[in-house]
Structures are given as C-alpha cells and as structure tokens.
Design a protein around this motif. Structure first.
Motif, PDB file in Angstrom:
ATOM      1  N   ARG A 198       1.511  -1.349  -0.075  1.00  0.00           N
ATOM      2  CA  ARG A 198      -0.083  -0.091  -0.378  1.00  0.00           C
ATOM      3  C   ARG A 198       0.978   1.374   0.032  1.00  0.00           C
ATOM      4  NH1 ARG A 198      -1.855  -2.123   4.729  1.00  0.00           N
ATOM      5  NH2 ARG A 198      -2.332  -4.082   4.247  1.00  0.00           N
ATOM      6  N   ASN A 199       0.983   2.383  -0.846  1.00  0.00           N
ATOM      7  CA  ASN A 199       0.601   3.507  -0.796  1.00  0.00           C
ATOM      8  C   ASN A 199       1.246   4.495   0.338  1.00  0.00           C
ATOM      9  OD1 ASN A 199       3.103   5.845  -1.928  1.00  0.00           O
ATOM     10  ND2 ASN A 199       1.829   6.134  -3.199  1.00  0.00           N
ATOM     11  N   GLN A 200       1.132   4.329   1.553  1.00  0.00           N
ATOM     12  CA  GLN A 200       1.058   5.428   2.492  1.00  0.00           C
ATOM     13  C   GLN A 200       1.735   6.283   3.421  1.00  0.00           C
ATOM     14  OE1 GLN A 200       0.067   2.316   5.847  1.00  0.00           O
ATOM     15  NE2 GLN A 200      -2.396   2.036   4.945  1.00  0.00           N
ATOM     16  N   PRO A 201       1.140   7.278   3.652  1.00  0.00           N
ATOM     17  CA  PRO A 201       2.788   8.011   3.771  1.00  0.00           C
ATOM     18  C   PRO A 201       2.813   7.528   5.441  1.00  0.00           C
ATOM     19  CG  PRO A 201       0.564   9.335   4.110  1.00  0.00           C
ATOM     20  CD  PRO A 201       0.389   7.919   3.195  1.00  0.00           C
ATOM     21  N   TYR A 202       3.925   7.778   5.718  1.00  0.00           N
ATOM     22  CA  TYR A 202       4.321   7.621   6.491  1.00  0.00           C
ATOM     23  C   TYR A 202       5.312   9.168   7.201  1.00  0.00           C
ATOM     24  CZ  TYR A 202       8.200   6.210   9.622  1.00  0.00           C
ATOM     25  OH  TYR A 202       8.910   5.723  11.038  1.00  0.00           O
ATOM     26  N   ASP A 203       4.987   9.209   8.663  1.00  0.00           N
ATOM     27  CA  ASP A 203       5.199  10.054   9.074  1.00  0.00           C
ATOM     28  C   ASP A 203       6.301  10.267  10.115  1.00  0.00           C
ATOM     29  OD1 ASP A 203       2.889  11.765   7.840  1.00  0.00           O
ATOM     30  OD2 ASP A 203       1.258  11.229   9.616  1.00  0.00           O
ATOM     31  N   GLY A 204       6.706   8.747  10.427  1.00  0.00           N
ATOM     32  CA  GLY A 204       8.042   8.808  11.584  1.00  0.00           C
ATOM     33  C   GLY A 204       9.175   9.554  10.399  1.00  0.00           C
ATOM     34  N   VAL A 205      10.322   9.008  11.748  1.00  0.00           N
ATOM     35  CA  VAL A 205      11.651   9.555  11.676  1.00  0.00           C
ATOM     36  C   VAL A 205      12.204   8.771  10.423  1.00  0.00           C
ATOM     37  CG1 VAL A 205      13.921   9.714  12.648  1.00  0.00           C
ATOM     38  CG2 VAL A 205      11.895  10.178  13.242  1.00  0.00           C
TER      39      VAL A 205
END
Length: 165
Positions: A149-156
């Motif tokens: 899945r193409n999900q945005p990642y908010d982590g470092v």
C-alpha cells in the motif's frame, strides 16, 4: 477468437518436479502464453534466463542443487539493463511465515502457494503485469517494493534516501 493479453509474454518455469513443470506449462498455454521455457533447477534456469531473457520467471522454492531462493538472489544481483528487475513468481508448498518472509527478502515479486489453480496463476500474472510494484534498490535489498500500500509515513526517516527505479 479473442487474443490473450499474455500472448506476447515469454515465461521461464523452474521446478524440479516434471509434473509441476508440465502443469505450469499447460496452464500458461491455456491462458494464452505461447513462449514458455522450462528448467529443472536453478543452474539450468540461469542458462535459459540468459539465453531467452524472459518477461516473467515462475520458480519453485525447494529444488536441488540450486533452490528458487538462490536463483532469485542471483537474478536480483544482475545490474545494468532491466534483466535484474524481471518479475519473479515463487511457487511453494512451504507457506509458513519464515518461507514467505525469506521470499520477500530475496526480491520475489509474488508468492503462489501449492496446490495451484488456473485462477491463482492468472491472478499472479495480472498482478505483475497490471499492478507492478516499484523496484527498490538499497545497499541491502534489490527488488520490488515490499510495501503493498502507498501510505504516507510520518515517522523519522531512519533509512536515508532510497533509489526507486
């Protein structure tokens, strides 16, 4: 008569079982693939791969002397040109988590568990043709993006820059 979307494909089937080679070749022909090459193990498959440059490779996991995992690693280590990025569908009766993760980690594009059917083979072929995943190259991995899945990642970002091919 309707022409198959698979007609122009060249497929290499690698399996140490003569029965499975015949079954896969028969199913591929029934689906409209006209150019199918078969090999009984990884070393023979390597020679055929270099000779025919197939569009898709279908390989068994457990073979001797060279298994499907080693063969896939060898393919993924080809640099330059698109040969190292060929879609690889692994067929296996070993569907435990460790085997599936190992397949994922060597760069297998799709996993197909035995017993196979025409429908399951068709679905995997459609997956690699119609919905290909981006190819990723890092210092420790070369293969299709492992994320489905193409999900945005908010982590470092701990990995740094990743080259998407």
């Amino acid at each position: 008569m309707t022409q198959s979307i698979f007609k122009s494909l060249t497929v290499l089937v690698v399996d140490d079982s003569a029965y499975m080679r015949h079954l896969l070749m028969t199913l591929l022909h029934a689906l409209g693939v006209s150019d199918v090459h078969v090999a009984a193990e990884g070393d023979e498959a390597w020679e055929m791969f270099r000779r025919y440059e197939p569009d898709i490779v279908i390989t068994d996991a457990a073979m001797l002397p060279v298994d499907g995992f080693s063969f896939a690693e060898r393919l993924r280590n080809i640099t330059g040109g698109g040969l190292g990025m060929v879609p690889i569908i692994m067929v296996s009766g070993h569907t435990d988590l460790a085997s599936i993760e190992r397949a994922r980690d060597v760069g297998i594009t799709e996993f197909l568990s035995k017993p196979i059917s025409a429908r399951s083979l068709y679905q995997r072929l459609i997956q690699v043709i119609d919905r290909p995943r981006q190819f990723v190259e890092t210092p420790t991995y070369r293969g299709p993006d492992r994320r489905r899945r193409n999900q945005p990642y908010d982590g470092v970002d701990r990995r740094g820059a990743v080259a998407l091919l």
